[in-house]
Scaffold this motif. Structure first.
Motif, PDB file in Angstrom:
ATOM      1  N   LEU A 193     -15.919 -15.754 -23.121  1.00 50.47           N
ATOM      2  CA  LEU A 193     -16.982 -15.216 -22.674  1.00 50.47           C
ATOM      3  C   LEU A 193     -17.011 -13.796 -22.240  1.00 50.47           C
ATOM      4  CD1 LEU A 193     -19.730 -17.027 -25.731  1.00 50.47           C
ATOM      5  CD2 LEU A 193     -18.457 -14.893 -26.029  1.00 50.47           C
ATOM      6  N   GLY A 194     -16.849 -15.187 -20.291  1.00 42.00           N
ATOM      7  CA  GLY A 194     -16.884 -14.604 -19.420  1.00 42.00           C
ATOM      8  C   GLY A 194     -16.118 -15.855 -18.422  1.00 42.00           C
ATOM      9  N   PRO A 195     -15.572 -15.272 -17.585  1.00 47.66           N
ATOM     10  CA  PRO A 195     -15.873 -16.422 -16.094  1.00 47.66           C
ATOM     11  C   PRO A 195     -17.239 -16.471 -15.249  1.00 47.66           C
ATOM     12  CG  PRO A 195     -15.899 -14.258 -15.553  1.00 47.66           C
ATOM     13  CD  PRO A 195     -15.942 -13.918 -16.470  1.00 47.66           C
ATOM     14  N   THR A 196     -16.518 -18.423 -15.622  1.00 50.51           N
ATOM     15  CA  THR A 196     -18.479 -18.989 -14.678  1.00 50.51           C
ATOM     16  C   THR A 196     -17.757 -19.439 -13.058  1.00 50.51           C
ATOM     17  OG1 THR A 196     -17.377 -21.375 -15.816  1.00 50.51           O
ATOM     18  CG2 THR A 196     -18.787 -19.434 -17.291  1.00 50.51           C
ATOM     19  N   PHE A 197     -18.067 -18.390 -13.183  1.00 44.58           N
ATOM     20  CA  PHE A 197     -17.996 -19.134 -11.374  1.00 44.58           C
ATOM     21  C   PHE A 197     -18.853 -20.272 -10.839  1.00 44.58           C
ATOM     22  CE2 PHE A 197     -20.281 -18.363  -7.049  1.00 44.58           C
ATOM     23  CZ  PHE A 197     -18.712 -18.495  -6.088  1.00 44.58           C
ATOM     24  N   PHE A 198     -18.502 -21.089  -9.867  1.00 42.68           N
ATOM     25  CA  PHE A 198     -19.083 -22.352  -9.589  1.00 42.68           C
ATOM     26  C   PHE A 198     -19.017 -22.501  -7.938  1.00 42.68           C
ATOM     27  CE2 PHE A 198     -15.210 -23.550 -11.393  1.00 42.68           C
ATOM     28  CZ  PHE A 198     -15.004 -25.189 -10.815  1.00 42.68           C
ATOM     29  N   ILE A 208     -25.675 -25.867 -11.878  1.00 43.11           N
ATOM     30  CA  ILE A 208     -26.797 -25.770 -12.142  1.00 43.11           C
ATOM     31  C   ILE A 208     -26.019 -24.161 -13.402  1.00 43.11           C
ATOM     32  CG2 ILE A 208     -26.667 -22.342 -11.609  1.00 43.11           C
ATOM     33  CD1 ILE A 208     -26.574 -23.807  -8.141  1.00 43.11           C
ATOM     34  N   ARG A 209     -24.681 -24.867 -14.120  1.00 39.49           N
ATOM     35  CA  ARG A 209     -24.265 -24.642 -15.122  1.00 39.49           C
ATOM     36  C   ARG A 209     -24.982 -24.966 -16.198  1.00 39.49           C
ATOM     37  NH1 ARG A 209     -18.467 -25.543 -13.709  1.00 39.49           N
ATOM     38  NH2 ARG A 209     -19.038 -27.086 -12.583  1.00 39.49           N
ATOM     39  N   ALA A 210     -25.333 -26.363 -16.207  1.00 37.17           N
ATOM     40  CA  ALA A 210     -26.354 -26.643 -17.118  1.00 37.17           C
ATOM     41  C   ALA A 210     -27.282 -26.071 -17.652  1.00 37.17           C
ATOM     42  CB  ALA A 210     -26.644 -28.296 -16.563  1.00 37.17           C
ATOM     43  N   ASN A 211     -28.058 -25.564 -16.343  1.00 38.93           N
ATOM     44  CA  ASN A 211     -28.711 -24.422 -16.576  1.00 38.93           C
ATOM     45  C   ASN A 211     -28.627 -22.725 -17.525  1.00 38.93           C
ATOM     46  OD1 ASN A 211     -31.150 -26.435 -15.736  1.00 38.93           O
ATOM     47  ND2 ASN A 211     -31.311 -26.078 -13.517  1.00 38.93           N
ATOM     48  N   MET A 212     -27.829 -22.625 -16.464  1.00 37.08           N
ATOM     49  CA  MET A 212     -27.158 -21.642 -17.293  1.00 37.08           C
ATOM     50  C   MET A 212     -27.095 -21.761 -18.855  1.00 37.08           C
ATOM     51  SD  MET A 212     -23.054 -20.037 -16.369  1.00 37.08           S
ATOM     52  CE  MET A 212     -22.451 -21.547 -18.015  1.00 37.08           C
ATOM     53  N   LYS A 255     -25.753 -12.664 -19.064  1.00 35.23           N
ATOM     54  CA  LYS A 255     -27.555 -12.399 -18.888  1.00 35.23           C
ATOM     55  C   LYS A 255     -26.638 -14.114 -17.745  1.00 35.23           C
ATOM     56  CE  LYS A 255     -31.989 -13.617 -19.299  1.00 35.23           C
ATOM     57  NZ  LYS A 255     -33.148 -13.930 -20.940  1.00 35.23           N
ATOM     58  N   ALA A 256     -26.272 -15.294 -18.170  1.00 32.94           N
ATOM     59  CA  ALA A 256     -26.485 -16.299 -18.131  1.00 32.94           C
ATOM     60  C   ALA A 256     -25.494 -16.894 -17.061  1.00 32.94           C
ATOM     61  CB  ALA A 256     -26.110 -17.786 -19.118  1.00 32.94           C
ATOM     62  N   ILE A 257     -24.245 -15.857 -17.296  1.00 32.64           N
ATOM     63  CA  ILE A 257     -23.069 -15.852 -16.357  1.00 32.64           C
ATOM     64  C   ILE A 257     -24.052 -15.622 -14.784  1.00 32.64           C
ATOM     65  CG2 ILE A 257     -21.148 -15.783 -15.602  1.00 32.64           C
ATOM     66  CD1 ILE A 257     -20.419 -15.696 -18.266  1.00 32.64           C
TER      67      ILE A 257
END
Length: 328
Positions: free
Chosen positions: A142-147, A44-48, A265-267
Motif C-alpha cells: 500500500l505504501g512505504p512507511t518512513f520511520f 508514531i506508526r502505531a498512531n498511524m 493519508k496515514a502514511i
C-alpha cells in the motif's frame, strides 16, 4: 388466539430476516484486518495505524497488534503468505530474502530523504517493484512507511569519523543477509539480535551499539544505555504497509479505494511526524549528556557503495536501476 399470535410473530420474524438479507454484505459481516508490527504501541506508526483504523471503520474490522505480540520480527511476511495474517508492517529486507532484486532497495545511501523515497514508490520504477512483490509473494504494497534515517548509537566513547573506526564494533542488526551486509558496509561487525532484546544487549555489553532512527532510540529508551550517537545517515529507514493479495482481491473496488486512501493519508501524517521529531531529538539527546555528531559522511558513502557494487547482492539488481533512482 394462540395460533394467530404465533402466526403474526412468524410473519414479523420473516420480515426482519428479509430486510436483513437486503442489506449490503459489508454491513452484515465486515472483513477483519489483523495487523502485526514489531514497533511498540508508543511508536508514531502505531498512531498511524489507529488513524487508518478510524478512517476504514465503516468498511472493515481492524485489529492492531504491536511490539511483536502476534508475530515476531521477520515472520510477518510468511504469516501473510500462509493466510494467517491480513496486514503487516514488512521490512524490505524480508522481501529481498525471497526476491533478490529487492535488495537494491535495502542498500546504503540509496534514497536521499523521505521525499525521494515517496517519489520512487509513486513512480513507474516503484510500481514495477511492487508488482514483483504481488506476483511472486502474494502481497500488495500500500505504501512505504518512513520511520526516520538510521544512525549509529554506541556504548563506547570511541570517536568515529570513518568506516575504519567501526572495525571490531559489535553492531546489532536485525537478522537476514541484507541487514547483516548493511552493517558490514559501514565498517562494523554486525550482530543479529531481536529488537526487543537490544536494550538489555547494550546494557550488558553483549553488543557495542545499534543502528536505528532517532525516534526509535527515543521510544525504546536506548539513549539510557548509550554514550554517543554518530549521525552516519546510512539508510533512509522504511517498511512497507502491506496487505495479503487474497484479502485485497476479495474486497469490492469501493473497499479497495477506501483502504488505499486511508493508507495514503496515514502514511503522509506519520512521515511528517517523524521528520519533525528527528529535528527535535538530536538536540534532546545532547541535553541528556550524549555526544551527537556527524562523521565523514562522504567516506562512509564511498565505502558502503563500493562494497555493495562489488557484492553478490548487486548481481541480482536490474541494470541501470541505481542511476534511474538517482535521477528521480
Amino acid at each position: 388466539m394462540t395460533f394467530s399470535t404465533t402466526r403474526r410473530a412468524l410473519l414479523l420474524a420473516a420480515g426482519v430476516l428479509a430486510s436483513a438479507a437486503m442489506l449490503p454484505a459489508y454491513a452484515q459481516d465486515k472483513p477483519k484486518l489483523r495487523f502485526s508490527a514489531v514497533f511498540s504501541e508508543q511508536d508514531i506508526r502505531a498512531n498511524m495505524m489507529k488513524m487508518l483504523a478510524e478512517d476504514i471503520a465503516s468498511d472493515f474490522t481492524f485489529e492492531g497488534y504491536y511490539g511483536g505480540t502476534l508475530f515476531k520480527q521477520g515472520t510477518e511476511l510468511v504469516a501473510l503468505q500462509r493466510g494467517n495474517l491480513e496486514m503487516g508492517n514488512i521490512a524490505p529486507q524480508d522481501i529481498s530474502n525471497q526476491i533478490p532484486e529487492w535488495s537494491i532497495l535495502t542498500s546504503a545511501y540509496l534514497f536521499r530523504d523521505a521525499a525521494h523515497l515517496k517519489t520512487f514508490f509513486a513512480s513507474d520504477l516503484g510500481e514495477e517493484m511492487k508488482k514483483l512483490a504481488e506476483d511472486q509473494l502474494g502481497v500488495r504494497v500500500l505504501g512505504p512507511t518512513f520511520f526516520g534515517t538510521r544512525q549509529v548509537g554506541l556504548v563506547t566513547d570511541k570517536k568515529i569519523q570513518t568506516p575504519a573506526d567501526m572495525a571490531g564494533i559489535k553492531l546489532r542488526m536485525p537478522g537476514g543477509d541484507a541487514w547483516q551486509f548493511l552493517g558490514q558496509s559501514i565498517g562494523a561487525n554486525p550482530t543479529p539480535m531481536a529488537y526487543a532484546e537490544v536494550y538489555t544487549g547494550l546494557q550488558t555489553g553483549a553488543i557495542d551499539g545499534q543502528d536505528n532512527p532517532l525516534p526509535n532510540v527515543q521510544n525504546m529508551k536506548f539513549y539510557e544505555v548509550m554514550s554517543q550517537i554518530v549521525l552516519t545517515s546510512h539508510l533512509i529507514g522504511f517498511d512497507l504497509l502491506t496487505v495479503s493479495s487474497k484479502v485485497w482481491n476479495d474486497m469490492t473496488p469501493e473497499q479497495q479505494a477506501a483502504l488505499q486512501a486511508a493508507a495514503d493519508k496515514a502514511i503522509d501524517w506519520s512521515t511528517e511526524q517523524h521528520l519533525k521529531q528527528e529535528e527535535e531529538l538530536a538536540a534532546s539527546f545532547k541535553e541528556r549528556g550524549l555526544e551527537v555528531y556527524e562523521p565523514d559522511i562522504e567516506a562512509f558513502r564511498t565505502h558502503a557503495q563500493k562494497m555493495y557494487l562489488e557484492s553478490e547482492l548487486a548481481k541480482s539488481w536490474p541494470d541501470g536501476l541505481i542511476e534511474k533512482i538517482n535521477a528521480l
